[in-house]
Structure formats: C-alpha cells, structure tokens
Write a protein that holds these residues in place. Structure first.
Motif, short mmCIF file in Angstrom:
data_model
loop_
_atom_site.label_atom_id
_atom_site.label_comp_id
_atom_site.label_asym_id
_atom_site.label_seq_id
_atom_site.Cartn_x
_atom_site.Cartn_y
_atom_site.Cartn_z
N GLY A 133 -59.56 39.87 29.06
CA GLY A 133 -58.65 38.91 29.69
C GLY A 133 -59.30 37.56 29.92
N SER A 134 -60.59 37.57 30.29
CA SER A 134 -61.29 36.30 30.51
C SER A 134 -61.49 35.56 29.19
N VAL A 135 -61.78 36.31 28.12
CA VAL A 135 -61.93 35.69 26.80
C VAL A 135 -60.61 35.08 26.35
N ARG A 136 -59.52 35.80 26.61
CA ARG A 136 -58.19 35.33 26.20
C ARG A 136 -57.58 34.36 27.22
N LYS A 137 -58.30 34.15 28.33
CA LYS A 137 -57.86 33.23 29.38
C LYS A 137 -56.51 33.63 29.97
N LEU A 138 -56.37 34.94 30.21
CA LEU A 138 -55.14 35.44 30.82
C LEU A 138 -55.15 35.14 32.32
N LYS A 139 -54.04 34.67 32.83
CA LYS A 139 -53.95 34.35 34.25
C LYS A 139 -53.11 35.36 35.02
N ASP A 140 -52.31 36.15 34.30
CA ASP A 140 -51.42 37.11 34.93
C ASP A 140 -51.79 38.51 34.44
N GLU A 141 -52.23 39.38 35.37
CA GLU A 141 -52.67 40.71 34.99
C GLU A 141 -51.58 41.77 35.20
N ARG A 142 -50.37 41.34 35.56
CA ARG A 142 -49.31 42.32 35.83
C ARG A 142 -48.97 43.13 34.58
N ARG A 143 -49.01 42.49 33.42
CA ARG A 143 -48.68 43.20 32.18
C ARG A 143 -49.68 44.34 31.93
N ILE A 144 -50.95 44.09 32.24
CA ILE A 144 -51.95 45.14 32.06
C ILE A 144 -51.64 46.34 32.96
N LYS A 145 -51.28 46.07 34.21
CA LYS A 145 -50.97 47.16 35.14
C LYS A 145 -49.75 47.95 34.67
N VAL A 146 -48.73 47.26 34.18
CA VAL A 146 -47.54 47.94 33.67
C VAL A 146 -47.91 48.87 32.52
N LEU A 147 -48.75 48.39 31.60
CA LEU A 147 -49.16 49.19 30.45
C LEU A 147 -50.04 50.37 30.88
N VAL A 148 -50.95 50.13 31.83
CA VAL A 148 -51.80 51.22 32.35
C VAL A 148 -50.94 52.31 32.96
N ASP A 149 -49.95 51.92 33.77
CA ASP A 149 -49.07 52.90 34.41
C ASP A 149 -48.22 53.63 33.38
N ALA A 150 -47.68 52.89 32.41
CA ALA A 150 -46.81 53.49 31.40
C ALA A 150 -47.55 54.54 30.58
N LEU A 151 -48.83 54.28 30.30
CA LEU A 151 -49.62 55.19 29.46
C LEU A 151 -50.43 56.20 30.29
N GLU A 152 -50.17 56.22 31.59
CA GLU A 152 -50.81 57.17 32.50
C GLU A 152 -52.34 57.15 32.40
N LEU A 153 -52.87 55.94 32.40
CA LEU A 153 -54.32 55.77 32.31
C LEU A 153 -54.94 55.46 33.67
N GLY A 154 -54.10 55.38 34.70
CA GLY A 154 -54.56 54.91 36.00
C GLY A 154 -55.75 55.65 36.57
N GLU A 155 -55.78 56.98 36.43
CA GLU A 155 -56.88 57.74 37.04
C GLU A 155 -58.20 57.58 36.29
N TYR A 156 -58.16 56.90 35.13
CA TYR A 156 -59.37 56.77 34.32
C TYR A 156 -59.89 55.33 34.24
N VAL A 157 -59.24 54.39 34.94
CA VAL A 157 -59.60 52.98 34.75
C VAL A 157 -60.98 52.63 35.30
N ASP A 158 -61.55 53.49 36.16
CA ASP A 158 -62.89 53.23 36.67
C ASP A 158 -63.92 54.23 36.13
N THR A 159 -63.54 54.92 35.05
CA THR A 159 -64.44 55.85 34.36
C THR A 159 -65.07 55.14 33.17
N PRO A 160 -66.36 55.27 32.93
CA PRO A 160 -66.96 54.63 31.75
C PRO A 160 -66.22 55.04 30.48
N ILE A 161 -65.97 54.08 29.61
CA ILE A 161 -65.23 54.35 28.38
C ILE A 161 -65.92 55.44 27.55
N ALA A 162 -67.24 55.50 27.59
CA ALA A 162 -67.98 56.52 26.84
C ALA A 162 -67.57 57.93 27.23
#
Length: 254
Positions: free
Chosen positions: A106-135
């Motif tokens: 988001g910083s590279v793309r200079k995004l100012k609104d993160e609401r879309r990311i939250k909507v996508l995270v919730d829609a794809l049920e990724l919320g419980e993993y967002v603070d888990t290392p990607i590895a």
C-alpha cells in the motif's frame, strides 16, 4: 487520464527466449475493455512466459506489449499502477505477516484508504491469519494474500495465471465474481487456466497457444464451430494436437 481509445492489452509479435530456447514465438493478441480473455495452452506452451513479459519479469527479445497505450518496457511504473497480478507461484515476502505485506504494498502504491483491503480480508476469511508470518500460511491462504494484493488498488487490468490454486470452493466462487465484476465495470482480465470448464463459462474470448505460437483464437462458440468440438476441452485438444497424442498413448497401452 486513460485514453478512451486505448486498448487494455496489445501484444505484438512478442518474442521471449531463454538462451537458445524460444518460449514465445511472435505472439500477437489484444484484450478489449470489458473482456475476460482466456490464454490457454499445454504445459510449456509459453503462457507464463507471456504473462511475465507483460509485467516485466522476463525480457523481451522482440515485439512489444502495451497496457492502455503505455509501453511495458518504457513506462513500467505507469503500467504497474494499472495492473493487478496473481501468478501461479505468488511472489510474497515470507518473513512478513499479511498485514505488514499489505501495508508495504500500500505504501508503494501510495494508497490512502485501507477500507478496501479490510473488505477483501473479511470476504476471503483471512482475518485470523493477518498477523501470522506468510511463511507459516497454507498454500490457499498465500493465494488469498496474493489476490488481495492484486485487487487492493482497484486495477484497470487483472492478469491472472492459475489464480485458483489451493483455494477452497467458497474463495473460488468469490474470486470468480470479482473477475466478472472487473469486466462488468469496463475493466479487462487476462486469465490463464488449465481448467477448461472454468474458461468456457467465464471467458469472452480465448487464445490457444502451443509452442509459443497462437494456434486458435475467438469466442468459445466460434472455436467450437470452426474446430468442431462440443466443448472447449475438445477444441483445446484438437487445436494443440493433444487429441491424436492421447489416442496414440491409449492404443500403445493396448
């Protein structure tokens, strides 16, 4: 501003080589606005090399690629701002968590609104993993991270290479709707898959490549009529000569 006349994707005489091996051999095609274009072919046909050339991950030996009138080689930054990409093997930073990765992109793309990311995270049920290392994530959850990263900046063009790898049925259904929505809003989608049933249902037009060359192109109905197949799978097998090859293998097995 995007030119109203600019074609979302224009590939002209694309040539990609790896040493002496030619992976893409003079490939030409276009993707129009509101179109889902299926780029199909057997393993090793040149699909992934084409996609990587389109997003600057491999060098072109010849030809050109433009995205909404921007040359991929000379206007790479502008092109990247217009494109969202999901590769067959997503390139992610395994040491980061999804949240950290989204923040970085988001910083590279200079995004100012993160609401879309939250909507996508919730829609794809990724919320419980967002603070888990990607590895530590499963293949499917890594694919979800890649999907969200591709969609977070509302791209004009989606480039998707086997995007459903590892996804559960619910996530596949959501992603299909997101792809259809992208085209429905006048965007464009370049979609590569081995799942012929999905391509037949979703694609406005299809280009079938083999050994780096275009061997058939048109709507599914046009290809069924000209190549004489009742399904896209039959068309694909005939266009790439796999039908004869498979028949020979079966006969050889007795």
């Amino acid at each position: 501003m995007l030119s109203a006349a600019a074609v979302p994707v224009r590939v002209l005489s694309l040539l990609v080589k790896y040493g002496p091996k030619t992976a893409v051999d003079g490939l030409t095609f276009e993707v129009g606005r509101g179109e889902i274009y299926g780029l199909l072919g057997p393993n090793g046909a040149g699909k992934t090399s084409t996609i990587k050339a389109m997003i600057g991950l491999v060098d072109m030996e010849g030809g050109s690629v433009s995205v909404y009138g921007r040359d991929v080689r000379n206007e790479a930054v502008e092109v990247k701002s217009l494109v969202g990409t999901v590769l067959e093997s997503p390139v992610l930073f395994d040491s980061l968590t999804p949240n950290e990765f989204f923040e970085f992109v988001g910083s590279v793309r200079k995004l100012k609104d993160e609401r879309r990311i939250k909507v996508l995270v919730d829609a794809l049920e990724l919320g419980e993993y967002v603070d888990t290392p990607i590895a530590a994530l499963s293949m499917g959850n890594k694919q979800k991270v890649a999907m969200i990263t591709a969609l977070m900046h509302e791209p004009q063009l989606l480039i998707l290479d086997e995007p459903f790898n590892g996804l559960d049925v619910r996530s596949v259904a959501i992603f299909k709707d997101l792809i259809l929505n992208q085209a429905g809003k006048g965007g464009a989608v370049l979609f590569s898959t081995h799942i012929m049933e999905v391509a037949e249902r979703m694609c406005s037009r299809v280009g079938i490549i083999d050994k780096g060359k275009m061997v058939a192109e048109g709507t599914v109905d046009q290809l069924k009529a000209t190549i004489r197949g009742s399904t896209l799978e039959e068309v694909f097998l005939k266009a790439t000569n796999l039908e004869q090859e498979i028949s020979g293998i079966i006969k050889g097995l007795g």
